[in-house]
Design a protein around this motif. Structure first.
Motif, PDB file in Angstrom:
ATOM      1  N   THR A 184      -1.245  11.028   9.606  1.00  0.00           N
ATOM      2  CA  THR A 184      -0.051  11.654   9.019  1.00  0.00           C
ATOM      3  C   THR A 184      -0.460  12.636   7.927  1.00  0.00           C
ATOM      4  OG1 THR A 184       1.253   9.674   9.472  1.00  0.00           O
ATOM      5  CG2 THR A 184       2.129  11.197   7.814  1.00  0.00           C
ATOM      6  N   GLY A 185      -1.393  12.203   7.066  1.00  0.00           N
ATOM      7  CA  GLY A 185      -1.843  13.076   5.980  1.00  0.00           C
ATOM      8  C   GLY A 185      -2.629  14.272   6.479  1.00  0.00           C
ATOM      9  N   LEU A 186      -3.489  14.047   7.468  1.00  0.00           N
ATOM     10  CA  LEU A 186      -4.261  15.172   8.029  1.00  0.00           C
ATOM     11  C   LEU A 186      -3.312  16.202   8.654  1.00  0.00           C
ATOM     12  CD1 LEU A 186      -7.221  13.277   9.777  1.00  0.00           C
ATOM     13  CD2 LEU A 186      -7.408  14.768   7.764  1.00  0.00           C
ATOM     14  N   GLN A 209       0.437  -3.658  -0.694  1.00  0.00           N
ATOM     15  CA  GLN A 209      -0.264  -3.644   0.602  1.00  0.00           C
ATOM     16  C   GLN A 209      -0.914  -2.281   0.844  1.00  0.00           C
ATOM     17  OE1 GLN A 209      -0.634  -6.240   3.112  1.00  0.00           O
ATOM     18  NE2 GLN A 209      -2.162  -4.684   3.552  1.00  0.00           N
ATOM     19  N   THR A 236      -4.050  -2.171  -1.182  1.00  0.00           N
ATOM     20  CA  THR A 236      -5.063  -3.018  -0.534  1.00  0.00           C
ATOM     21  C   THR A 236      -5.712  -2.268   0.626  1.00  0.00           C
ATOM     22  OG1 THR A 236      -3.870  -5.021  -1.147  1.00  0.00           O
ATOM     23  CG2 THR A 236      -5.434  -5.218   0.660  1.00  0.00           C
ATOM     24  N   ASP A 237      -4.879  -1.636   1.454  1.00  0.00           N
ATOM     25  CA  ASP A 237      -5.414  -0.849   2.581  1.00  0.00           C
ATOM     26  C   ASP A 237      -6.265   0.321   2.082  1.00  0.00           C
ATOM     27  OD1 ASP A 237      -4.175  -2.483   4.412  1.00  0.00           O
ATOM     28  OD2 ASP A 237      -2.544  -1.102   4.866  1.00  0.00           O
ATOM     29  N   ARG A 275     -16.434  14.423   1.757  1.00  0.00           N
ATOM     30  CA  ARG A 275     -15.880  13.798   2.960  1.00  0.00           C
ATOM     31  C   ARG A 275     -14.909  12.684   2.582  1.00  0.00           C
ATOM     32  NH1 ARG A 275     -17.126  12.435   8.685  1.00  0.00           N
ATOM     33  NH2 ARG A 275     -18.416  14.283   8.691  1.00  0.00           N
ATOM     34  N   ALA A 325      -5.880  12.411   2.708  1.00  0.00           N
ATOM     35  CA  ALA A 325      -4.998  12.285   3.873  1.00  0.00           C
ATOM     36  C   ALA A 325      -4.393  10.883   3.946  1.00  0.00           C
ATOM     37  CB  ALA A 325      -5.778  12.596   5.157  1.00  0.00           C
ATOM     38  N   THR A 326      -5.225   9.860   3.751  1.00  0.00           N
ATOM     39  CA  THR A 326      -4.732   8.477   3.854  1.00  0.00           C
ATOM     40  C   THR A 326      -3.649   8.199   2.813  1.00  0.00           C
ATOM     41  OG1 THR A 326      -6.922   7.809   4.631  1.00  0.00           O
ATOM     42  CG2 THR A 326      -5.439   6.053   3.930  1.00  0.00           C
ATOM     43  N   SER A 384     -16.064   3.783  11.178  1.00  0.00           N
ATOM     44  CA  SER A 384     -16.572   3.102   9.975  1.00  0.00           C
ATOM     45  C   SER A 384     -15.706   1.901   9.631  1.00  0.00           C
ATOM     46  CB  SER A 384     -16.579   4.058   8.774  1.00  0.00           C
ATOM     47  OG  SER A 384     -17.421   5.151   9.007  1.00  0.00           O
ATOM     48  N   LEU A 385     -14.409   2.121   9.698  1.00  0.00           N
ATOM     49  CA  LEU A 385     -13.477   1.062   9.333  1.00  0.00           C
ATOM     50  C   LEU A 385     -13.492  -0.055  10.378  1.00  0.00           C
ATOM     51  CD1 LEU A 385     -11.620   0.849   6.901  1.00  0.00           C
ATOM     52  CD2 LEU A 385      -9.813   1.902   8.250  1.00  0.00           C
ATOM     53  N   ALA A 413       3.999   8.731   2.269  1.00  0.00           N
ATOM     54  CA  ALA A 413       5.085   9.288   3.057  1.00  0.00           C
ATOM     55  C   ALA A 413       5.790   8.226   3.909  1.00  0.00           C
ATOM     56  CB  ALA A 413       4.554  10.385   3.990  1.00  0.00           C
ATOM     57  N   THR A 466     -10.212   0.827   2.834  1.00  0.00           N
ATOM     58  CA  THR A 466     -10.671   2.046   3.496  1.00  0.00           C
ATOM     59  C   THR A 466     -11.737   2.748   2.652  1.00  0.00           C
ATOM     60  OG1 THR A 466      -8.476   2.302   4.464  1.00  0.00           O
ATOM     61  CG2 THR A 466      -9.914   4.233   4.509  1.00  0.00           C
ATOM     62  N   ALA A 522      -1.595   6.346   8.602  1.00  0.00           N
ATOM     63  CA  ALA A 522      -1.488   7.071   7.331  1.00  0.00           C
ATOM     64  C   ALA A 522      -2.453   8.253   7.290  1.00  0.00           C
ATOM     65  CB  ALA A 522      -1.760   6.114   6.162  1.00  0.00           C
ATOM     66  N   THR A 523      -3.692   8.028   7.709  1.00  0.00           N
ATOM     67  CA  THR A 523      -4.689   9.099   7.660  1.00  0.00           C
ATOM     68  C   THR A 523      -4.285  10.269   8.551  1.00  0.00           C
ATOM     69  OG1 THR A 523      -6.393   7.422   7.282  1.00  0.00           O
ATOM     70  CG2 THR A 523      -7.155   9.616   7.919  1.00  0.00           C
ATOM     71  N   THR A 580      -1.771  10.418   1.239  1.00  0.00           N
ATOM     72  CA  THR A 580      -0.590  11.221   1.569  1.00  0.00           C
ATOM     73  C   THR A 580       0.264  10.503   2.611  1.00  0.00           C
ATOM     74  OG1 THR A 580      -1.818  13.254   1.108  1.00  0.00           O
ATOM     75  CG2 THR A 580       0.172  13.465   2.456  1.00  0.00           C
ATOM     76  N   GLY A 581      -0.414   9.995   3.641  1.00  0.00           N
ATOM     77  CA  GLY A 581       0.312   9.288   4.699  1.00  0.00           C
ATOM     78  C   GLY A 581       0.936   7.989   4.217  1.00  0.00           C
ATOM     79  N   LEU A 582       0.199   7.230   3.390  1.00  0.00           N
ATOM     80  CA  LEU A 582       0.749   5.984   2.858  1.00  0.00           C
ATOM     81  C   LEU A 582       1.988   6.259   1.999  1.00  0.00           C
ATOM     82  CD1 LEU A 582      -2.537   4.101   1.775  1.00  0.00           C
ATOM     83  CD2 LEU A 582      -1.004   3.427   3.645  1.00  0.00           C
ATOM     84  N   ARG A 589     -11.680  14.048   1.106  1.00  0.00           N
ATOM     85  CA  ARG A 589     -10.796  14.638   2.112  1.00  0.00           C
ATOM     86  C   ARG A 589     -10.046  13.554   2.900  1.00  0.00           C
ATOM     87  NH1 ARG A 589     -14.830  18.165   4.462  1.00  0.00           N
ATOM     88  NH2 ARG A 589     -14.914  16.763   6.258  1.00  0.00           N
ATOM     89  N   VAL A 590     -10.800  12.547   3.355  1.00  0.00           N
ATOM     90  CA  VAL A 590     -10.167  11.489   4.145  1.00  0.00           C
ATOM     91  C   VAL A 590      -9.171  10.705   3.299  1.00  0.00           C
ATOM     92  CG1 VAL A 590     -10.566   9.320   5.369  1.00  0.00           C
ATOM     93  CG2 VAL A 590     -12.074  11.272   5.784  1.00  0.00           C
ATOM     94  N   ARG A 592      -4.453  -3.769  10.975  1.00  0.00           N
ATOM     95  CA  ARG A 592      -4.939  -3.113   9.764  1.00  0.00           C
ATOM     96  C   ARG A 592      -5.431  -1.694  10.094  1.00  0.00           C
ATOM     97  NH1 ARG A 592      -7.587  -4.088   4.454  1.00  0.00           N
ATOM     98  NH2 ARG A 592      -6.530  -6.091   4.462  1.00  0.00           N
ATOM     99  N   LEU A 608     -15.560   3.032   3.994  1.00  0.00           N
ATOM    100  CA  LEU A 608     -16.011   4.377   4.307  1.00  0.00           C
ATOM    101  C   LEU A 608     -17.167   4.793   3.383  1.00  0.00           C
ATOM    102  CD1 LEU A 608     -15.016   6.355   6.429  1.00  0.00           C
ATOM    103  CD2 LEU A 608     -13.450   7.302   4.746  1.00  0.00           C
TER     104      LEU A 608
END
Lengths: 222, 222
Positions: free
Chosen positions: B214-216, A158, A161-162, A204, A211-212, B169-170, A218, A166, B211-212, A214-216, A207-208, B204, A170
């Protein structure tokens, strides 16, 4: 059948396939030059040296042609991204994000198609064409999911997929903003208050997505 | 000037402003009902009870009308999101992401406009209209940036710019995928292999943006 009438109408499956490939190649070439937005069936027919009425025997609408190119783009991008990820010696959110960003930013026509597909392309084709397209994108996701999870075992299906949704959403939107046409691009550069409108897709996106990811990675499993 | 000719052509600035507002309201109403994709200038003129040639004295193209609605949508969303963030008693990536997702998903017409703006709307209007639009979105970002940074001091201005770009965008792309037209929606539900095409915008979006963010927030300052 003499040569002239063979050229008029491709009757064998092999001749039909070659004719379709020529049409797709002409559309790819035109789209790469000036974006797909204003390209008409007549433009494509002219480029391939056919009359529009002959072209309609192969594709029902311009959208069907560009949706086929989008499906091919998914497959080609999937191959390129998966290969790059398999060779990545330093797995981590940043390097995986850079692989997504670099492979998408290098494919301007694909980014253009990605933005147009859900808005414009899926809406003027047959249901069969929509189904074929959706199954093609599903098939293209498989190798990407496998390659990402190999690199980042903390992500589940999942999550990937996300991540892919994204990345492509983007990339499509950013590419459109980064390629606004000559006059508007000049306007953006001429007015310091519009500096936020001048963007570079690859950094860009990297960078995004860093972050995404990293968060997923974590987050606790859903 | 008698009443009939006043109705034909609004001469005072106030009458002009009222006429413009009626046109925008008609476009907003039509767009909310069936999406903006196929709505023509003639549709809007009919809905507002004007002839198309009269409407052209107020707006040059359908794209100019929808770009104005997009700018208004940014302002209205900015107010709603900023207010919601200011009232958020539990600051954190998940609650900020939920605020973005809920306020965007509740605004279907705005999501539709967000997807169309860079592809279709900014490309058939005057440079003045593009500049006005870009300045309006810039102004709308200000309160969002302030409210997000109040909640999440680890994010800098660039982080919030990236977050807002990702969110809009998303939201635009997901809304298009989630609203594919009646026939295609039925196809997606009928074939289990197409289950990946059936998506819900709000959860979604909330998941990806959590996640984004959290990572930022975890990244060292650039």
């Amino acid at each position: 059948m003499d040569e002239a009438s063979e050229f008029q109408r491709a009757r064998s499956p092999e001749a039909k396939r070659r004719r379709e490939a020529s049409i797709l190649e002409a559309a790819r070439s035109l789209g790469g030059e000036r974006g797909i937005r204003d390209i008409t069936l007549t433009d494509i027919a002219t480029a391939v040296g056919m009359h529009k009425s002959a072209l309609l025997r192969y594709f029902e609408t311009r959208e069907e042609i560009f949706l086929r190119l989008t499906a091919e783009g998914w497959q080609e991008w999937s191959d390129a991204l998966s290969a790059r990820l398999r060779e990545n010696a330093e797995p981590g959110p940043a390097s995986v994000a850079r692989a997504f960003a670099a492979t998408l930013a290098a494919r301007g026509l694909f980014c253009d198609l990605l933005a147009h597909a859900p808005l414009n392309l899926e809406r003027n084709v047959s249901l069969t064409a929509v189904r074929d397209f959706k199954l093609a994108t599903l098939a293209a996701r498989g190798p990407i999911t496998a390659a990402v999870r190999e690199q980042l075992p903390a992500l589940d299906d999942q999550d990937v997929t996300d991540l892919v949704a994204t990345a492509v959403s983007l990339a499509g939107a950013l590419w459109q903003i980064a390629n606004p046409g000559t006059e508007v691009a000049a306007l953006y550069r001429s007015d310091p208050r519009l500096a936020h409108a001048v963007i570079e897709v690859e950094p860009r996106l990297a960078r995004v997505l860093t972050a995404t990811i990293t968060g997923l990675a974590a987050a606790p499993p859903a």
